[in-house]
Enzyme design. Structure first.
Site, short mmCIF file in Angstrom:
data_model
loop_
_atom_site.label_atom_id
_atom_site.label_comp_id
_atom_site.label_asym_id
_atom_site.label_seq_id
_atom_site.Cartn_x
_atom_site.Cartn_y
_atom_site.Cartn_z
N ASP A 26 0.36 6.24 8.97
CA ASP A 26 -0.39 7.46 8.62
C ASP A 26 -0.26 7.79 7.13
O ASP A 26 0.73 7.46 6.49
CB ASP A 26 0.13 8.64 9.45
N GLU A 27 -1.30 8.45 6.60
CA GLU A 27 -1.26 9.10 5.29
C GLU A 27 -0.75 8.18 4.17
O GLU A 27 0.05 8.59 3.34
CB GLU A 27 -0.40 10.37 5.37
#
Ligand code: IFG
Length: 504
Positions: A318-319
């Site tokens: 993620d991210e």
């Protein structure tokens, strides 16, 4: 012959009806998660009539656990026997059932039977029976059990919650308490977010500085901490004993500052970063171009997989805002080549769909419906964790002290009133492995704060994972939930007494 059977039947009915009081029907008991099929016969079995539990070799351990709980709950002893006709029987038999957690709980005038094709099914059935006894402690007829048959199995195979032990570290005992609190609701996976920018929480013998340096702090600058490999194995065993499987997560290539601060060579510029105790996200990345990165990743996966009997390994993903998209894809695809060597199925946050989803693999839908749909189209299974419904770190409302609100407030009713199948157009029931409620710990530093956010909402997610949608509605659930308040109080759970619930 028929006359004597007639009289015997008359006597046994009179035995039940004349002694036994009129008690609440089995179908009206406030079970959470609500069983998928209950047929009540509305008689009453005296708990005093239950004095032995019949077990087999494979169910000796469960039998002993039940006998110990039985004594605590009913103040009566239960003798564990391995033959004869006991008043309480654990029946482990192949019945061609398609789901290993399926069980049948039968309570009648002869006693109690829990039957399943697998020990885990017997264990789930025992949770149902235990809840029946525990929530009748204050009933006038608490010395009796309502009779009937419960035939039950889960709607989804994966019913999980996640603890972020990186932003704030939670001790082994705090994690064990969380396991104790989720087991009664048939949660069967605990995802541990073991690494992030603020802390590396699992000892890796081939890369010791990950904990020697990366494990020494946390959000706000506290002392942090980490699990030795012995402690991690102890947590795995503790969870497994309650038929909960641990899913370890090493978040990468982003969310890796703790590792980058521990080993200079993991950074593209060869310089270790500073330890970080803030709450920003998306500023770190492993160095995709260096071979040492993949040696590191494989060493970490190998050591953790060797201690993790469960089928899944969560690689995060993620991210990764400072990892160029093509580098991200290269990196995730190389990690996907490593996992099968250690017999693990990858789970990744929904951004991993940018890479080539192997089969099998799982994408965890948390914020981006397009990613979720794309992952499905690439053949991945989906783990449904929508932040706006299932993130336990979302505040209940503006008065909640801990927690965040970037995905909106999640009051108890909103956390319960959604259906995993209805969220994303194009995602069907068969695409969904299950549901998970993550608890991120930027703002949560101890068990009371954790419990305030996790309870009572976690009971709702447990029901969404177990109970068929046609048996779920907020008004009926709210009335059942109200009965669980005193049960949570008995266990000193610091749960949120939502004003929307008429707590008993
Ligand atoms: N998003 C981040 C988490 C955490 C969370 C807090 C995911 C997959 C916001 N990533 O959720 O690290 O910061 O609500």
């Amino acid at each position: 012959m028929t006359r004597s059977i007639f009289f015997l039947t008359l006597i046994s009915i009179s035995m039940i009806s004349c002694q036994a009081p009129k008690i609440q029907s089995l179908a009206d008991h406030p079970f959470i998660p609500y069983p998928n099929q209950i047929s009540a016969t509305d008689q009453a079995l005296s708990i005093g009539a239950i004095d032995q539990i019949l077990v087999a070799e494979e169910t000796l351990g469960l039998g002993a656990e039940i006998a110990e709980s039985w004594k605590q709950l009913t103040d009566q002893s239960l003798e564990v026997v391995t033959d004869g006709a006991a008043s309480f029987q654990l029946i482990l038999e192949e019945s061609g059932q398609q789901n290993e957690e399926q069980y049948q709980l039968q309570i009648d005038n002869k006693g109690i039977t829990i039957a399943s094709g697998a020990v885990v099914g017997l264990y789930r059935g025992w949770q149902t029976l235990k809840q029946l006894i525990e929530l009748r402690q204050e009933a006038a007829e608490k010395d009796y059990l309502p009779t009937g048959t419960i035939t039950d199995s889960p709607d989804y195979a994966y019913r999980g919650t996640m603890l972020d032990v990186s932003r704030h570290f939670f001790t082994v005992d705090e994690v064990k308490r969380y396991i104790d609190l989720i087991a009664p609701y048939k949660i069967n996976y605990l995802h541990l977010h073991l690494s992030d920018d603020q802390g590396w929480r699992i000892e890796i013998k081939s890369w010791p500085k990950l904990t020697e340096i990366g494990g020494t702090t946390e959000v706000g600058g506290g002392p942090g901490g980490f699990y030795t490999q012995e402690q991690y194995k102890d947590l795995v065993a503790y969870a497994q004993n309650k038929h909960i499987t641990i899913v370890p997560e090493i978040d990468m290539p982003g969310h890796t500052n703790a590792a980058l601060a521990s080993y200079a060579e993991l950074n593209c510029n060869g310089t270790a970063t500073e330890l970080y105790t803030g709450t920003d996200v998306g500023f770190s990345t492993l160095c995709v171009d260096k071979e040492v990165t993949y040696t590191f990743v494989e060493d970490v996966i190998r050591e953790i997989s060797a201690m993790t009997p469960g089928p899944y390994f969560h690689i995060g993903g993620d991210e990764s805002h400072v990892t160029p998209k093509k580098d991200f894809i290269t990196f995730i695809n190389r990690v996907y080549e490593i996992l099968p060597k250690y017999d693990k199925i990858p789970i990744g946050w929904d951004e991993v769909q940018l890479a080539d989803m192997p089969n099998p693999s799982v994408a965890q839908y948390w914020a981006n419906a397009e990613n979720a749909l794309a992952a499905k189209k690439k053949g991945a299974q989906l783990l449904i964790s929508p932040a706006s419904y299932a993130y336990l770190d979302m505040k209940y409302d503006s008065l909640t002290v801990s927690g965040l609100k970037w995905a909106g407030y999640v009051p108890v009713e909103k956390g319960y009133s959604w259906d995993p199948v209805a969220l994303v157009e194009g995602i069907e029931k068969e695409d969904i492995l299950g549901v998970e409620a993550p608890l991120w710990s930027e703002t949560v530093g101890n068990s009371p704060e954790m419990e305030l956010l996790a309870f009572p909402r976690l009971l709702g997610y447990a029901e969404i994972g177990w109970t068929r949608p046609e048996s779920r509605n907020w008004e009926a659930y709210k009335a059942r939930l109200a009965q669980h308040g005193k049960f949570l109080d008995q266990k000193a759970v610091n749960f949120y007494k939502s004003p929307a619930v008429d707590w008993k």
